[in-house]
Write a protein that holds these residues in place. Structure first.
Motif, short mmCIF file in Angstrom:
data_model
loop_
_atom_site.label_atom_id
_atom_site.label_comp_id
_atom_site.label_asym_id
_atom_site.label_seq_id
_atom_site.Cartn_x
_atom_site.Cartn_y
_atom_site.Cartn_z
N ARG A 1 35.52 72.32 14.63
CA ARG A 1 36.65 72.22 15.56
C ARG A 1 37.50 73.47 15.36
NH1 ARG A 1 35.78 68.61 19.39
NH2 ARG A 1 37.95 68.07 19.58
N GLN A 2 38.05 73.97 16.45
CA GLN A 2 38.80 75.21 16.41
C GLN A 2 40.27 74.95 16.71
OE1 GLN A 2 37.24 77.65 19.70
NE2 GLN A 2 36.24 75.80 20.44
N PHE A 3 41.12 75.85 16.19
CA PHE A 3 42.54 75.71 16.46
C PHE A 3 43.18 77.07 16.69
CE2 PHE A 3 42.33 76.12 11.87
CZ PHE A 3 43.43 76.91 11.55
N ARG A 4 44.29 77.05 17.46
CA ARG A 4 45.02 78.27 17.77
C ARG A 4 46.33 78.36 17.01
NH1 ARG A 4 44.06 78.01 24.26
NH2 ARG A 4 44.04 75.80 23.85
N THR A 5 46.93 77.24 16.67
CA THR A 5 48.22 77.27 15.99
C THR A 5 48.16 76.65 14.60
OG1 THR A 5 48.87 75.26 17.16
CG2 THR A 5 49.60 77.35 18.10
N SER A 6 47.75 75.38 14.52
CA SER A 6 47.61 74.73 13.21
C SER A 6 46.56 73.65 13.31
CB SER A 6 48.94 74.12 12.74
OG SER A 6 49.17 72.88 13.36
N PRO A 7 45.78 73.47 12.25
CA PRO A 7 44.73 72.45 12.31
C PRO A 7 45.30 71.04 12.49
CG PRO A 7 44.85 73.40 10.11
CD PRO A 7 45.77 74.19 10.99
N ALA A 8 46.43 70.76 11.85
CA ALA A 8 47.01 69.42 11.95
C ALA A 8 47.44 69.12 13.39
CB ALA A 8 48.19 69.28 11.01
N GLN A 9 47.84 70.15 14.12
CA GLN A 9 48.30 69.96 15.49
C GLN A 9 47.14 69.96 16.48
OE1 GLN A 9 51.21 72.84 16.70
NE2 GLN A 9 51.08 72.28 18.85
N ASP A 10 46.18 70.86 16.31
CA ASP A 10 45.14 71.09 17.31
C ASP A 10 43.85 70.30 17.09
OD1 ASP A 10 46.93 72.88 18.37
OD2 ASP A 10 45.79 74.66 17.84
N ILE A 11 43.58 69.87 15.85
CA ILE A 11 42.32 69.18 15.57
C ILE A 11 42.61 67.71 15.33
CG2 ILE A 11 40.32 69.04 14.06
CD1 ILE A 11 40.68 72.04 13.49
N THR A 12 42.21 66.89 16.28
CA THR A 12 42.50 65.46 16.19
C THR A 12 41.29 64.63 15.78
OG1 THR A 12 42.03 65.18 18.53
CG2 THR A 12 44.33 65.62 17.93
N ARG A 13 40.08 65.24 15.86
CA ARG A 13 38.88 64.47 15.52
C ARG A 13 37.69 65.41 15.39
NH1 ARG A 13 35.92 63.49 20.43
NH2 ARG A 13 36.97 64.55 22.12
N TRP A 14 36.70 64.93 14.66
CA TRP A 14 35.37 65.55 14.64
C TRP A 14 34.43 64.53 15.24
CZ3 TRP A 14 38.01 66.86 9.87
CH2 TRP A 14 38.23 68.24 9.71
N PRO A 15 33.97 64.72 16.48
CA PRO A 15 33.06 63.74 17.08
C PRO A 15 31.73 63.70 16.33
CG PRO A 15 33.95 65.22 18.75
CD PRO A 15 34.31 65.78 17.41
N VAL A 16 31.28 62.50 16.02
CA VAL A 16 30.01 62.30 15.32
C VAL A 16 29.32 61.08 15.93
CG1 VAL A 16 28.89 61.80 13.11
CG2 VAL A 16 30.95 63.21 13.15
N ASN A 17 28.06 61.23 16.24
CA ASN A 17 27.27 60.09 16.68
C ASN A 17 26.42 59.65 15.49
OD1 ASN A 17 25.44 58.27 17.74
ND2 ASN A 17 25.23 59.36 19.67
N ASN B 1 34.10 59.03 15.84
CA ASN B 1 34.82 60.19 15.32
C ASN B 1 35.09 60.03 13.84
OD1 ASN B 1 35.38 61.54 17.89
ND2 ASN B 1 36.70 59.79 18.30
N CYS B 2 35.12 61.16 13.16
CA CYS B 2 35.67 61.23 11.81
C CYS B 2 37.04 61.88 11.98
CB CYS B 2 34.77 62.04 10.88
SG CYS B 2 33.21 61.21 10.53
N TYR B 3 38.05 61.31 11.36
CA TYR B 3 39.42 61.74 11.62
C TYR B 3 39.94 62.67 10.54
CZ TYR B 3 39.30 58.69 15.55
OH TYR B 3 38.94 58.13 16.74
N PRO B 4 40.42 63.85 10.96
CA PRO B 4 40.88 64.87 10.02
C PRO B 4 41.89 64.40 8.98
CG PRO B 4 40.62 65.85 12.16
CD PRO B 4 40.42 64.36 12.33
N PRO B 5 42.92 63.61 9.33
CA PRO B 5 43.85 63.20 8.28
C PRO B 5 43.15 62.45 7.14
CG PRO B 5 44.80 62.75 10.42
CD PRO B 5 43.36 63.14 10.65
N GLU B 6 42.17 61.61 7.49
CA GLU B 6 41.44 60.88 6.47
C GLU B 6 40.54 61.81 5.66
OE1 GLU B 6 39.61 57.25 7.93
OE2 GLU B 6 41.12 57.19 9.52
N VAL B 7 39.88 62.75 6.35
CA VAL B 7 39.03 63.72 5.66
C VAL B 7 39.87 64.57 4.72
CG1 VAL B 7 37.59 65.78 5.98
CG2 VAL B 7 37.29 63.79 7.48
N ARG B 8 41.02 65.04 5.19
CA ARG B 8 41.89 65.90 4.36
C ARG B 8 42.42 65.16 3.14
NH1 ARG B 8 44.43 67.18 9.68
NH2 ARG B 8 43.24 68.94 10.49
#
Length: 152
Positions: A57-73, A117-124
């Motif tokens: 996942r890519q971000f332009r300002t901050s990962p916490a703001q721009d990345i809300t999920r990692w889609p996974v099947n 989805n795998c959720y970034p806050p939980e991953v972090r």
């Protein structure tokens, strides 16, 4: 303003960055053949090939703001031995890697019809960024296991 890469560009770049990083750490890592089911990268650990699913996942300002999920099947990707989630800073093209075992990825996964989805806050919360020790953690456990077996 920075332009986002296409999904295909971001995914390919994430796989290439993963292989480059793993090789720079002394691992033998390779891009999987196009269309290989269930994984993007192969790494050889103790002479055994292990699969890695890479999600970028890519971000332009901050990962916490721009990345809300990692889609996974998980139906098609759930057999991967490891997952590497990448936060790609488009300002510098600097990746931040999160290396998860299959069990850890499943712990951060939320299912929905047709994917999940795998959720970034939980991953972090679960994983230290740029810590690749999960790939070799079993090596540290093997001698202890052998000692336990000898005790019987």
């Amino acid at each position: 303003m920075l332009t986002l890469l296409s999904r295909l560009q971001a995914g390919t770049l994430g796989e290439l960055l993963t292989v480059a990083k793993l090789n720079s750490l002394g691992h033998a890592a390779y891009i999987s053949p196009e269309g290989a089911p269930g994984h993007d990268v192969i790494i050889v650990i103790d002479g055994v090939a292990k699969s890695i699913e890479v999600k970028t996942r890519q971000f332009r300002t901050s990962p916490a703001q721009d990345i809300t999920r990692w889609p996974v099947n998980m139906t098609t990707k759930g057999d991967a031995d490891f997952f590497i989630f990448i936060e790609l800073d488009l300002r510098t093209l600097t990746p931040t890697f999160y290396v998860l075992t299959n069990a850890q990825a499943r712990a951060t996964f939320r299912d929905y019809i047709g994917g999940g989805n795998c959720y970034p806050p939980e991953v972090r919360r679960l994983i230290t960024p740029n810590d690749f020790s999960a790939l070799t953690a079993h090596q540290d456990e093997a001698p202890a296991l052998a000692n336990d077996i000898r005790a019987f």
